[in-house]
Design a protein around this motif. Structure first.
Motif, PDB file in Angstrom:
ATOM      1  N   UNK A 131     114.922  19.188  19.446  1.00 22.20           N
ATOM      2  CA  UNK A 131     113.591  19.000  20.005  1.00 22.20           C
ATOM      3  C   UNK A 131     113.418  19.874  21.245  1.00 22.20           C
ATOM      4  N   UNK A 132     112.178  20.239  21.503  1.00 23.54           N
ATOM      5  CA  UNK A 132     111.866  21.117  22.628  1.00 23.54           C
ATOM      6  C   UNK A 132     112.128  20.402  23.954  1.00 23.54           C
ATOM      7  N   UNK A 133     112.440  21.185  24.976  1.00 27.63           N
ATOM      8  CA  UNK A 133     112.606  20.644  26.314  1.00 27.63           C
ATOM      9  C   UNK A 133     112.214  21.729  27.309  1.00 27.63           C
ATOM     10  N   UNK A 134     111.882  21.312  28.506  1.00 30.08           N
ATOM     11  CA  UNK A 134     111.549  22.253  29.574  1.00 30.08           C
ATOM     12  C   UNK A 134     112.627  22.167  30.642  1.00 30.08           C
ATOM     13  N   UNK A 135     112.911  23.294  31.267  1.00 30.83           N
ATOM     14  CA  UNK A 135     113.947  23.362  32.296  1.00 30.83           C
ATOM     15  C   UNK A 135     113.384  24.131  33.478  1.00 30.83           C
ATOM     16  N   UNK A 136     113.546  23.615  34.663  1.00 35.71           N
ATOM     17  CA  UNK A 136     113.058  24.288  35.860  1.00 35.71           C
ATOM     18  C   UNK A 136     113.694  25.670  35.981  1.00 35.71           C
ATOM     19  N   UNK A 137     112.950  26.613  36.522  1.00 29.53           N
ATOM     20  CA  UNK A 137     113.471  27.973  36.707  1.00 29.53           C
ATOM     21  C   UNK A 137     114.522  28.040  37.794  1.00 29.53           C
ATOM     22  N   UNK A 138     114.463  27.125  38.755  1.00 26.96           N
ATOM     23  CA  UNK A 138     115.399  27.148  39.877  1.00 26.96           C
ATOM     24  C   UNK A 138     116.058  25.785  40.047  1.00 26.96           C
ATOM     25  N   UNK A 139     117.097  25.772  40.852  1.00 26.59           N
ATOM     26  CA  UNK A 139     117.735  24.520  41.207  1.00 26.59           C
ATOM     27  C   UNK A 139     116.767  23.707  42.061  1.00 26.59           C
ATOM     28  N   UNK A 140     117.006  22.420  42.194  1.00 28.28           N
ATOM     29  CA  UNK A 140     116.201  21.574  43.070  1.00 28.28           C
ATOM     30  C   UNK A 140     116.494  21.995  44.508  1.00 28.28           C
ATOM     31  N   UNK A 141     115.437  22.289  45.263  1.00 31.35           N
ATOM     32  CA  UNK A 141     115.620  22.731  46.644  1.00 31.35           C
ATOM     33  C   UNK A 141     115.747  21.534  47.586  1.00 31.35           C
ATOM     34  N   UNK A 142     116.221  21.825  48.804  1.00 33.49           N
ATOM     35  CA  UNK A 142     116.299  20.791  49.846  1.00 33.49           C
ATOM     36  C   UNK A 142     114.930  20.163  50.071  1.00 33.49           C
ATOM     37  N   UNK A 147     116.514  26.834  55.156  1.00 35.05           N
ATOM     38  CA  UNK A 147     117.174  25.622  54.641  1.00 35.05           C
ATOM     39  C   UNK A 147     116.337  24.886  53.603  1.00 35.05           C
ATOM     40  N   UNK A 148     115.026  24.860  53.746  1.00 38.33           N
ATOM     41  CA  UNK A 148     114.172  24.135  52.801  1.00 38.33           C
ATOM     42  C   UNK A 148     114.222  24.743  51.405  1.00 38.33           C
ATOM     43  N   UNK A 149     114.525  26.050  51.327  1.00 34.63           N
ATOM     44  CA  UNK A 149     114.561  26.742  50.033  1.00 34.63           C
ATOM     45  C   UNK A 149     115.941  26.740  49.389  1.00 34.63           C
ATOM     46  N   UNK A 150     116.930  26.294  50.113  1.00 35.50           N
ATOM     47  CA  UNK A 150     118.299  26.264  49.576  1.00 35.50           C
ATOM     48  C   UNK A 150     118.457  25.111  48.591  1.00 35.50           C
ATOM     49  N   UNK A 151     119.317  25.293  47.584  1.00 40.89           N
ATOM     50  CA  UNK A 151     119.513  24.209  46.601  1.00 40.89           C
ATOM     51  C   UNK A 151     120.241  23.013  47.200  1.00 40.89           C
ATOM     52  N   UNK A 152     119.932  21.854  46.665  1.00 42.12           N
ATOM     53  CA  UNK A 152     120.647  20.635  47.046  1.00 42.12           C
ATOM     54  C   UNK A 152     122.054  20.748  46.467  1.00 42.12           C
ATOM     55  N   UNK A 153     123.038  20.347  47.245  1.00 38.39           N
ATOM     56  CA  UNK A 153     124.438  20.397  46.810  1.00 38.39           C
ATOM     57  C   UNK A 153     125.095  19.039  47.033  1.00 38.39           C
ATOM     58  N   UNK A 154     126.241  18.878  46.433  1.00 37.44           N
ATOM     59  CA  UNK A 154     127.078  17.699  46.631  1.00 37.44           C
ATOM     60  C   UNK A 154     126.318  16.401  46.379  1.00 37.44           C
ATOM     61  N   UNK A 155     125.541  16.381  45.305  1.00 39.72           N
ATOM     62  CA  UNK A 155     124.805  15.191  44.897  1.00 39.72           C
ATOM     63  C   UNK A 155     125.572  14.562  43.740  1.00 39.72           C
ATOM     64  N   UNK A 156     125.780  13.280  43.798  1.00 37.54           N
ATOM     65  CA  UNK A 156     126.506  12.587  42.727  1.00 37.54           C
ATOM     66  C   UNK A 156     125.634  12.496  41.476  1.00 37.54           C
ATOM     67  N   UNK A 157     126.267  12.177  40.369  1.00 36.92           N
ATOM     68  CA  UNK A 157     125.558  11.986  39.100  1.00 36.92           C
ATOM     69  C   UNK A 157     124.478  10.920  39.264  1.00 36.92           C
ATOM     70  N   UNK A 158     124.826   9.806  39.902  1.00 36.55           N
ATOM     71  CA  UNK A 158     123.843   8.726  40.053  1.00 36.55           C
ATOM     72  C   UNK A 158     122.714   9.136  41.003  1.00 36.55           C
TER      73      UNK A 158
END
Length: 112
Positions: free
Chosen positions: A19-30, A51-62
């Motif tokens: 099935x079709x899905x959409x994916x963001x072009x970039x990582x989630x930003x701060x 900093x606002x444009x940098x990707x979020x890091x070290x986020x847990x699965x939950x």
């Protein structure tokens, strides 16, 4: 997908995306994360000019699942994850809300 090189990733096998899905072009930003979650997990990036444009890091699965559910709520969509403490499950594979890509979907990004 899979790997013959690493036992825990084998055996290599074909998968079919059904099935079709959409994916963001970039990582989630701060900034995106802070807007949705009301806070910013990555304090180490705050002093940087962009900093606002940098990707979020070290986020847990939950935490990632909570972000997806809140984004779904904001968009009037059904949240995809059932979260209990640090356990996040995705029981309905056809859920219309925001979710993380599966390993197979992530593997084909940019090929469509």
């Amino acid at each position: 997908m899979g790997s013959a090189r690493y036992a825990e990733e084998g055996p290599p096998h074909l998968v079919q995306i059904t099935h079709a899905f959409a994916l963001s072009e970039t990582e989630v930003t701060q900034a995106q994360y802070q807007t949705v979650m009301g806070g910013n997990l990555q304090a180490s990036a705050i002093d940087m000019a962009d900093s606002a444009l940098r990707p979020v890091e070290q986020v847990s699965w939950s935490d990632a699942a909570r972000y997806c559910n809140k984004l779904s709520d904001r968009g009037g969509l059904t949240p995809c994850y059932q979260i209990n403490g640090d356990d996040a499950r995705w029981p309905d594979l056809r859920c219309p809300g925001y979710r993380l890509p599966t390993e197979a979907e992530w593997g084909i990004r940019g090929t469509g």
